[in-house]
Design a protein around this motif. Structure first.
Motif, short mmCIF file in Angstrom:
data_model
loop_
_atom_site.label_atom_id
_atom_site.label_comp_id
_atom_site.label_asym_id
_atom_site.label_seq_id
_atom_site.Cartn_x
_atom_site.Cartn_y
_atom_site.Cartn_z
N GLY A 167 8.68 0.10 1.75
CA GLY A 167 7.80 -0.75 0.94
C GLY A 167 8.46 -1.30 -0.30
O GLY A 167 8.30 -2.48 -0.64
N GLY A 168 9.21 -0.46 -1.01
CA GLY A 168 9.86 -0.90 -2.24
C GLY A 168 10.90 -1.97 -1.97
O GLY A 168 11.00 -2.96 -2.70
N ALA A 169 11.66 -1.77 -0.90
CA ALA A 169 12.69 -2.74 -0.54
C ALA A 169 12.04 -4.07 -0.16
O ALA A 169 12.53 -5.15 -0.53
N ALA A 170 10.91 -4.00 0.56
CA ALA A 170 10.21 -5.22 0.96
C ALA A 170 9.73 -5.97 -0.28
O ALA A 170 9.83 -7.20 -0.36
N LEU A 171 9.24 -5.20 -1.26
CA LEU A 171 8.78 -5.82 -2.50
C LEU A 171 9.95 -6.52 -3.19
O LEU A 171 9.84 -7.67 -3.63
N VAL A 207 0.87 -1.17 0.00
CA VAL A 207 0.00 0.00 0.00
C VAL A 207 0.91 1.22 0.00
O VAL A 207 1.62 1.47 0.98
N GLY A 208 0.95 1.90 -1.12
CA GLY A 208 1.83 3.05 -1.20
C GLY A 208 1.81 3.67 -2.58
O GLY A 208 1.16 3.15 -3.50
N ASP A 209 2.52 4.77 -2.72
CA ASP A 209 2.59 5.50 -3.98
C ASP A 209 3.61 4.81 -4.88
O ASP A 209 4.76 4.61 -4.46
N LEU A 210 3.19 4.45 -6.09
CA LEU A 210 4.13 3.72 -6.95
C LEU A 210 5.35 4.56 -7.29
O LEU A 210 6.43 4.01 -7.56
N GLY A 211 5.20 5.89 -7.22
CA GLY A 211 6.33 6.78 -7.46
C GLY A 211 7.42 6.64 -6.41
O GLY A 211 8.59 6.97 -6.65
N ASP A 212 7.06 6.16 -5.22
CA ASP A 212 8.06 5.90 -4.17
C ASP A 212 8.51 4.44 -4.19
O ASP A 212 9.70 4.12 -4.08
N VAL A 213 7.52 3.55 -4.31
CA VAL A 213 7.78 2.12 -4.12
C VAL A 213 8.60 1.52 -5.26
O VAL A 213 9.57 0.79 -5.01
N ILE A 214 8.22 1.83 -6.50
CA ILE A 214 8.90 1.17 -7.63
C ILE A 214 10.38 1.56 -7.72
O ILE A 214 11.23 0.68 -7.85
N PRO A 215 10.73 2.86 -7.62
CA PRO A 215 12.16 3.19 -7.70
C PRO A 215 12.98 2.51 -6.60
O PRO A 215 14.10 2.04 -6.84
N GLN A 216 12.39 2.42 -5.40
CA GLN A 216 13.12 1.77 -4.31
C GLN A 216 13.32 0.28 -4.61
O GLN A 216 14.39 -0.27 -4.36
N ALA A 217 12.26 -0.35 -5.15
CA ALA A 217 12.37 -1.78 -5.48
C ALA A 217 13.44 -1.98 -6.55
O ALA A 217 14.26 -2.91 -6.46
N ILE A 218 13.44 -1.12 -7.56
CA ILE A 218 14.43 -1.23 -8.64
C ILE A 218 15.85 -1.09 -8.08
O ILE A 218 16.74 -1.89 -8.37
N ALA A 219 16.02 -0.08 -7.21
CA ALA A 219 17.35 0.16 -6.64
C ALA A 219 17.81 -1.04 -5.82
O ALA A 219 18.97 -1.48 -5.92
N ARG A 220 16.89 -1.62 -5.05
CA ARG A 220 17.24 -2.76 -4.20
C ARG A 220 17.65 -3.98 -5.03
O ARG A 220 18.63 -4.65 -4.73
N ILE A 221 16.87 -4.25 -6.08
CA ILE A 221 17.18 -5.41 -6.92
C ILE A 221 18.56 -5.22 -7.56
O ILE A 221 19.39 -6.13 -7.57
N LYS A 222 18.82 -4.00 -8.04
CA LYS A 222 20.13 -3.73 -8.67
C LYS A 222 21.24 -3.90 -7.66
O LYS A 222 22.30 -4.45 -7.96
N GLU A 223 20.97 -3.43 -6.44
CA GLU A 223 21.99 -3.49 -5.38
C GLU A 223 22.31 -4.94 -5.06
O GLU A 223 23.47 -5.34 -4.99
N VAL A 224 21.26 -5.77 -4.89
CA VAL A 224 21.48 -7.17 -4.55
C VAL A 224 22.20 -7.90 -5.68
O VAL A 224 23.08 -8.72 -5.46
N ARG A 225 21.76 -7.58 -6.94
CA ARG A 225 22.40 -8.24 -8.08
C ARG A 225 23.88 -7.85 -8.19
O ARG A 225 24.70 -8.64 -8.60
N GLY A 226 24.13 -6.59 -7.83
CA GLY A 226 25.48 -6.07 -7.97
C GLY A 226 26.43 -6.64 -6.94
O GLY A 226 27.64 -6.69 -7.17
N SER A 227 25.90 -7.08 -5.81
CA SER A 227 26.78 -7.51 -4.72
C SER A 227 27.16 -8.98 -4.84
O SER A 227 26.55 -9.73 -5.56
#
Ligand SMILES: Cc1cc2nc3c(=O)[nH]c(=O)nc-3n(C[C@H](O)[C@H](O)[C@H](O)COP(=O)(O)OP(=O)(O)OC[C@H]3O[C@@H](n4cnc5c(N)ncnc54)[C@H](O)[C@@H]3O)c2cc1C
Ligand SMILES: Cc1cc2nc3c(=O)[nH]c(=O)nc-3n(C[C@H](O)[C@H](O)[C@H](O)COP(=O)(O)OP(=O)(O)OC[C@H]3O[C@@H](n4cnc5c(N)ncnc54)[C@H](O)[C@@H]3O)c2cc1C
Lengths: 317, 262
Positions: free
Chosen positions: B248-252, A297-317
């Protein structure tokens, strides 16, 4: 052993992934043969059909007439006279073709199937219906069976003993048709995997407000295709080919990500059978959360960039 | 311009749809005219209005409750309602249904020729989209299916078909079976005057005998496909919804990585 004919789908001369899925399924039902409507395939494409089990590639060159369902049905019929089972990919166009073929041959038809098997000499199919809330098993009672299979429901794999994939030319008597195709305006092929075949679909709805940058970025990162709700295509934010739903494309990817989509029943009908469903929506009461394995539950403008950054970070490490 | 529109009685999309003994549960309370047939009715009404003359028929095949579908069509403004109700039709596959619809179309056509049959692109229960082709073949009329646009010029109908690989323009002589998509038009809402007028309009009911259809050639007995099992799918388990408070994004992302999806 039954003969199982698979109607080949190709794009720019290349066989599509759902065709290999259908050949894989065909091997469990009998001896696969591939039917290619059009000018003969390149040798490499015929070989790929063989690797997936096709004993023969039957080529029916019906020319431009094959755009009309009645003519395509006659072509398919000529190449499948000896087939016990005819498998096609369940598209709007193929549904029209197999309807004509069924009327000509007396075969029973099930479309939108997710699986098929032989039970006591008859084909039985599985379908998920009512926006994927029910499973239905149907027996095709006729000797000849026609099945429309959904993409992404069988895992394609090469056959243990590759087929010979001998090219066989088949002549077809095309019927006189009243219909005349007076214009064909090609739709440019999508960059990357087409929606119906994609293992991952990231969709954006009204909640994107017309900006698909984040949706596209996430889709690209996950190796998926971009989908949309009808509200988004109606707004002209993205072309109609991207619409997921009962009247658009039905998708069953391993992962479906819904961004700013409320989850109207028309939309759910086209994606509810997906493997894992993820939703991002600002409204905690959005119906999409009722069918999501993971929701934010959140604004996609916040959630999606954070998810993208996290995936890139995990893949990069 | 004489047009017949096919309308199907289907369970409301918003209701709890289910199967009973392998057949769709259809009750008057939760049933309605297939939403996509509103586009078919709209297309017919627009052609009648543009021509300034003509008649539009609505036809349904189904149990007693199915009359609700043609009543809805009357409220939208069609002139005549036809209902084929015969217990022997129950359990029909696409081909049985098409045979019965074709016989009813022929009965109307024989009285005074029809120009068009217009159908929806799909019935939102069966969703096969096969019926329009089967009907065109049964009638041996022109087939112009999946039309997102329809124009009539004299005795020729022309449609636009938006297919995934191409946008086609296809023409054919009348009479034709045309199926219209939900892109073809925006259906109107029934107005009060029409709703009141619809109440007093008759619905013609036919049996298979009236249509000269042998009951043994349709229904469950003749069906080429038989439902052997229908069961509700279990709901998704272990569902999680988190509220974004900055993580939230990190959790996703973690969820996707954990499932091997990212
Ligand atoms: C006959 C018929 C057939 C149809 N067929 C289809 C079909 O095939 N496919 C289809 O999709 N629709 C179809 N529809 C339309 C369908 O009923 C819905 O209207 C449509 O799916 C809604 O699209 P949406 O979810 O994008 O918009 P909305 O329902 O408006 O939802 C937008 C969502 O975005 C959320 N949101 C807003 N801002 C943000 C933000 N910043 N961050 C996160 N979330 C946000 C909102 O909370 C809301 O839940 C059909 C309708 C009819 C009548
Ligand atoms: C879940 C489910 C799956 C099914 N699968 C199959 C299958 O794989 N093979 C098969 O042979 N049968 C199948 N059937 C049976 C089939 O749905 C019926 O025979 C049906 O009447 C015609 O097909 P449809 O509903 O898919 O119509 P569609 O072809 O999707 O409908 C297109 C249009 O035809 C018109 N129409 C359809 N039915 C009627 C009617 N009874 N009265 C008036 N107009 C009508 C409407 O205008 C509609 O918009 C299935 C039924 C269900 C409920």
């Amino acid at each position: 052993m039954s003969t199982v004919a698979v109607l080949v789908e190709s794009r720019d001369g290349s066989v599509t992934q759902p065709t290999f899925e259908a050949l894989t399924l065909a091997r469990t039902l009998g001896t696969p043969v591939a039917v290619w409507i059009g000018a003969a395939p390149a040798p490499a494409e015929a070989a790929r059909l063989g690797i997936h089990g096709a004993e023969e590639v039957r080529v029916v060159d019906a020319g431009d007439a094959a755009r009309l369902p009645a003519a395509a049905a006659a072509a398919l019929g000529a190449a499948t006279a000896d087939a016990d089972v005819v498998l096609v990919i369940s598209t709007f166009v193929n549904k029209e073709i197999v309807t004509r073929l069924a009327l000509a041959t007396g075969a029973g038809v099930v479309v939108d199937a997710s699986d098929a098997e032989m039970v006591d000499g008859h084909v039985e199919t599985l379908q998920t219906v009512f926006a994927a809330t029910w499973n239905v098993r149907t027996r095709i009672a006729t000797d000849k069976a026609i099945v429309g299979i959904r993409p992404n429901t069988t895992q394609a794999s090469p056959g243990e003993t590759p087929g010979a994939a001998t090219l066989v030319e088949v002549a077809a008597d095309l019927p006189e048709t009243r219909e005349l195709v007076t214009g064909v305006e090609p739709v440019p092929a999508p960059d990357g995997v087409p929606l119906a075949e994609a293992p991952v679909v990231v969709s954006g709805g009204r909640g994107t407000n017309g900006d698909y940058t984040l949706v596209r970025e996430l889709a690209e990162l996950l190796g998926g295709a971009v989908g949309a709700s009808r509200d988004a295509t109606d707004e002209g934010w993205i072309s109609h080919e991207h619409m997921v739903g009962q009247t658009g494309t039905t998708v069953t990817p391993a992962l479906y990500v819904a961004c700013g989509i409320s989850g109207a029943v028309h939309h759910r009908g086209g994606m509810q059978a997906s493997g894992t469903i993820v939703a991002v929506n600002i409204d905690p009461d959005a119906p999409i959360f009722e069918i999501a394995d993971f929701g934010v539950v959140g604004d996609l403008g916040d959630v999606i960039p954070q998810a993208i950054a996290r995936i890139k970070e995990v893949r990069g490490s | 311009m004489r047009i017949l529109v096919t309308v199907k009685f289907v369970p409301d999309l918003q209701s709890q749809r289910s199967f009973t003994d392998g057949a769709v549960t259809r009750t008057g309370d939760d049933g309605t005219m297939n939403e996509l047939d509103e586009n078919a009715v709209e297309a017919a009404l627009q052609l009648r209005e543009a021509a300034g003359e003509g008649e539009v028929y609505a036809l349904t095949v189904g149990g007693d409750d199915a009359v609700a579908a043609v009543r809805k069509a009357l409220q939208l403004g069609v002139d005549h309602a036809l209902h084929v109700a015969d217990a022997s039709v129950a359990g029909s596959d696409v081909f049985g249904t098409a045979k019965v619809l074709a016989a009813a179309v022929r009965k109307v056509h024989d009285e005074a020729p029809l120009d068009l049959v217009i159908t929806g692109m799909a019935a939102l229960d069966g969703l096969t989209s096969m019926l329009p082709t089967a009907l065109a073949a049964e009638l041996d009329w022109s087939q112009l299916t999946l039309a997102s646009g329809l124009t009539i010029d004299g005795a020729t109908a022309t449609v636009v078909r938006n297919l995934p690989d191409a946008h086609e323009t296809v023409s054919a002589p009348l009479p034709a079976v045309v199926s219209v998509t939900d892109e073809a038009n925006t259906p109107r809402y029934p107005n009060f005057k029409l709703i009141m007028a619809a109440r007093s309009k008759p619905v013609t009911t036919w049996t298979l005998e009236d249509l000269g259809v042998d009951a043994a050639t349709v229904g469950a007995a003749a069906a080429r496909t038989v439902v052997v099992d229908a069961s509700p799918r279990p709901p998704r388990e272990n569902r999680t919804v988190v509220t974004d408070t900055g993580e939230g994004g990190a959790a996703l992302a973690d969820f996707l990585i954990e499932r091997g999806l990212a």
